[in-house]
Write a protein that holds these residues in place. Structure first.
Motif, PDB file in Angstrom:
ATOM      1  N   GLY A 165       0.798  -1.209   0.000  1.00  0.00           N
ATOM      2  CA  GLY A 165       0.000   0.000   0.000  1.00  0.00           C
ATOM      3  C   GLY A 165       0.836   1.266   0.000  1.00  0.00           C
ATOM      4  O   GLY A 165       2.044   1.250  -0.250  1.00  0.00           O
ATOM      5  N   ARG A 166       0.165   2.385   0.262  1.00  0.00           N
ATOM      6  CA  ARG A 166       0.781   3.703   0.169  1.00  0.00           C
ATOM      7  C   ARG A 166       0.577   4.475   1.468  1.00  0.00           C
ATOM      8  O   ARG A 166      -0.307   4.151   2.268  1.00  0.00           O
ATOM      9  CB  ARG A 166       0.188   4.473  -1.013  1.00  0.00           C
ATOM     10  CG  ARG A 166       0.384   3.788  -2.343  1.00  0.00           C
ATOM     11  CD  ARG A 166      -0.515   4.341  -3.442  1.00  0.00           C
ATOM     12  NE  ARG A 166      -0.282   5.767  -3.675  1.00  0.00           N
ATOM     13  CZ  ARG A 166      -0.868   6.448  -4.659  1.00  0.00           C
ATOM     14  NH1 ARG A 166      -1.712   5.830  -5.494  1.00  0.00           N
ATOM     15  NH2 ARG A 166      -0.628   7.727  -4.828  1.00  0.00           N
ATOM     16  N   GLY A 168       0.640   8.646   2.914  1.00  0.00           N
ATOM     17  CA  GLY A 168       0.735  10.068   2.634  1.00  0.00           C
ATOM     18  C   GLY A 168       1.758  10.761   3.521  1.00  0.00           C
ATOM     19  O   GLY A 168       2.276  10.189   4.482  1.00  0.00           O
ATOM     20  N   THR A 171       0.631  11.204   7.352  1.00  0.00           N
ATOM     21  CA  THR A 171       0.683   9.943   8.092  1.00  0.00           C
ATOM     22  C   THR A 171       2.123   9.491   8.279  1.00  0.00           C
ATOM     23  O   THR A 171       2.491   8.973   9.339  1.00  0.00           O
ATOM     24  CB  THR A 171      -0.112   8.861   7.340  1.00  0.00           C
ATOM     25  OG1 THR A 171      -1.423   9.328   7.068  1.00  0.00           O
ATOM     26  CG2 THR A 171      -0.203   7.591   8.178  1.00  0.00           C
ATOM     27  N   ASP A 248       3.865   5.730  -2.465  1.00  0.00           N
ATOM     28  CA  ASP A 248       2.965   6.845  -2.741  1.00  0.00           C
ATOM     29  C   ASP A 248       3.552   7.787  -3.772  1.00  0.00           C
ATOM     30  O   ASP A 248       2.811   8.473  -4.496  1.00  0.00           O
ATOM     31  CB  ASP A 248       2.686   7.608  -1.441  1.00  0.00           C
ATOM     32  CG  ASP A 248       1.593   8.642  -1.605  1.00  0.00           C
ATOM     33  OD1 ASP A 248       0.562   8.329  -2.228  1.00  0.00           O
ATOM     34  OD2 ASP A 248       1.784   9.777  -1.121  1.00  0.00           O
ATOM     35  N   ASP A 313      -4.180   6.696  -8.902  1.00  0.00           N
ATOM     36  CA  ASP A 313      -3.908   5.337  -8.449  1.00  0.00           C
ATOM     37  C   ASP A 313      -2.707   4.790  -9.208  1.00  0.00           C
ATOM     38  O   ASP A 313      -2.483   5.127 -10.381  1.00  0.00           O
ATOM     39  CB  ASP A 313      -5.125   4.447  -8.697  1.00  0.00           C
ATOM     40  CG  ASP A 313      -6.367   4.951  -7.964  1.00  0.00           C
ATOM     41  OD1 ASP A 313      -6.204   5.764  -7.035  1.00  0.00           O
ATOM     42  OD2 ASP A 313      -7.480   4.527  -8.330  1.00  0.00           O
ATOM     43  N   SER A 319      -4.947   6.142  -4.437  1.00  0.00           N
ATOM     44  CA  SER A 319      -4.368   7.393  -3.966  1.00  0.00           C
ATOM     45  C   SER A 319      -4.808   7.672  -2.529  1.00  0.00           C
ATOM     46  O   SER A 319      -5.968   7.452  -2.161  1.00  0.00           O
ATOM     47  CB  SER A 319      -4.788   8.550  -4.878  1.00  0.00           C
ATOM     48  OG  SER A 319      -4.332   9.783  -4.362  1.00  0.00           O
ATOM     49  N   VAL A 320      -3.859   8.150  -1.719  1.00  0.00           N
ATOM     50  CA  VAL A 320      -4.173   8.476  -0.328  1.00  0.00           C
ATOM     51  C   VAL A 320      -4.185   9.982  -0.114  1.00  0.00           C
ATOM     52  O   VAL A 320      -4.359  10.451   1.018  1.00  0.00           O
ATOM     53  CB  VAL A 320      -3.120   7.841   0.620  1.00  0.00           C
ATOM     54  CG1 VAL A 320      -3.189   6.339   0.551  1.00  0.00           C
ATOM     55  CG2 VAL A 320      -1.711   8.333   0.280  1.00  0.00           C
ATOM     56  N   ASN A 321      -4.004  10.767  -1.183  1.00  0.00           N
ATOM     57  CA  ASN A 321      -3.988  12.217  -1.068  1.00  0.00           C
ATOM     58  C   ASN A 321      -5.399  12.770  -1.145  1.00  0.00           C
ATOM     59  O   ASN A 321      -6.217  12.307  -1.943  1.00  0.00           O
ATOM     60  CB  ASN A 321      -3.149  12.839  -2.188  1.00  0.00           C
ATOM     61  CG  ASN A 321      -1.685  12.477  -2.060  1.00  0.00           C
ATOM     62  OD1 ASN A 321      -1.154  12.418  -0.959  1.00  0.00           O
ATOM     63  ND2 ASN A 321      -1.032  12.216  -3.186  1.00  0.00           N
TER      64      ASN A 321
END
Length: 330
Positions: A165-166, A168, A171, A248, A313, A319-321
């Motif tokens: 996973g990613r 940000g 985090t 990310d 993505d 995407s985590v943004n």
């Protein structure tokens, strides 16, 4: 078959056990071999020979460590995947024992293999714990022991050490802050324990001869083991978070290999302010390597904290943004 395909595969217990025994035995005698070759080809009182010895022995140790330890890392990673563990568990084994044996080989002036000097890391509890963990990999049957475990502590260990996973920027900064707080707590705890043991040391004479010193040694050993375990877990947590942050940014986690000692290596930059340590760069290439990779870690850290991740993505996940709602984006 490509090497990457081999690296991504899995390994059973017997092949891993064979690699563990052969590589560990070779690494144990590595300081003796390097010392023997150095004395055979660079003996004498000539100052030039002293410089050659100072450079040749670390070079032989480094080459030997790569040749003998590389296969063990390869088989251990495949074995970890068979048990559902991420690659950061290599920081516990076999990277930990390899690094300690390597440090022993550099620091020890003795060419003997046995009996081992009391300064050898193999006489401490952390080393034997890591070796026990490595041996445990050869005993456990295949299965996923963390992610789908009914025990919360094991699921938390998976969450803290997963590289999937990613992550940000915010985090990632939070994870770094938590790690720094844990490191400070570990250091403070060690200082408290040393202070407590120092208070009890003067009253050894009140106990039977040797009994008090044995108890204090056992407490000190247990404290050192707990500190090593907590530090190892923090390093795994930071490494996994860094890999996810790289994801990310649409970068491969392999970049972390350029910084094998992690963020603590940044502390080696303080050597530059010490003239004596700076002079040691001329005779100890490993000090120079540590400073270079410490500078690299600092640059990587600044980049990871300053650069915005991909808004799209990618192959590592969604995407985590948060969406960019600024007027300029309209």
């Amino acid at each position: 078959m490509k090497f990457l395909d081999l690296w991504q595969g899995r390994t059973g217990r017997l092949p891993y056990l064979a690699a563990l025994i052969i590589s560990s035995a070779a690494i144990v005698v590595l300081p003796f071999i390097a010392g023997t070759i150095t004395m055979a080809y660079a003996a004498g009182m000539d100052p030039a020979m002293a410089i050659v010895r100072a450079l040749l022995r670390p070079l032989l140790l480094g080459i030997g460590l790569l040749v003998m330890g590389g296969p063990l890392v390869f088989f251990a990673r495949r074995r970890l995947r068979e048990l559902g563990l991420s690659g950061v568990w290599l920081l516990l084994f076999p990277i930990g024992p390899l690094q300690m044996l390597f440090a022993f080989g550099i620091a020890s002036a003795s060419l003997g293999v046995w009996p081992l000097p009391t300064t050898s890391p193999v006489t401490g509890l952390p080393f034997w714990f890591e070796m026990a963990f490595g041996a445990l990999l050869a005993v456990l049957p295949s299965g996923d022991y963390l992610e789908h475990s009914p025990k919360k502590i094991l699921r938390f260990a998976h969450f803290a050490t997963t590289c999937e996973g990613r992550l940000g920027r915010q985090t990632f900064l939070l994870h770094l802050s938590i790690s720094l707080g844990l490191i400070l707590a570990i250091v403070l705890g060690q200082m408290i324990i040393i202070g407590v043991l120092g208070i009890f040391s003067p009253i050894r004479g009140l106990a039977r001869p040797g009994a008090q010193s044995i108890s204090i040694s056992m407490l000190a050993g247990a404290a050192a083991l707990a500190s090593a375990l907590l530090t190892g877990f923090v390093m795994m947590f930071v490494t996994a978070s860094t890999i996810r942050r790289l994801h990310d940014l649409n970068q491969k986690g392999w970049w972390i290999i350029l910084f094998p000692f992690g963020l603590p290596s940044v502390l080696t930059l303080t050597f530059l302010a010490n003239p004596l340590m700076l002079a040691s760069l001329l005779i100890n290439p490993f000090t120079a390597l540590s400073i270079v990779q410490g500078l690299g870690c600092l640059i990587l850290l600044i980049w990871l904290l300053s650069k915005r991740g991909s808004d799209l993505d990618n192959t590592y996940g969604l995407s985590v943004n948060p969406p960019d709602l600024s007027p300029s984006s309209a």
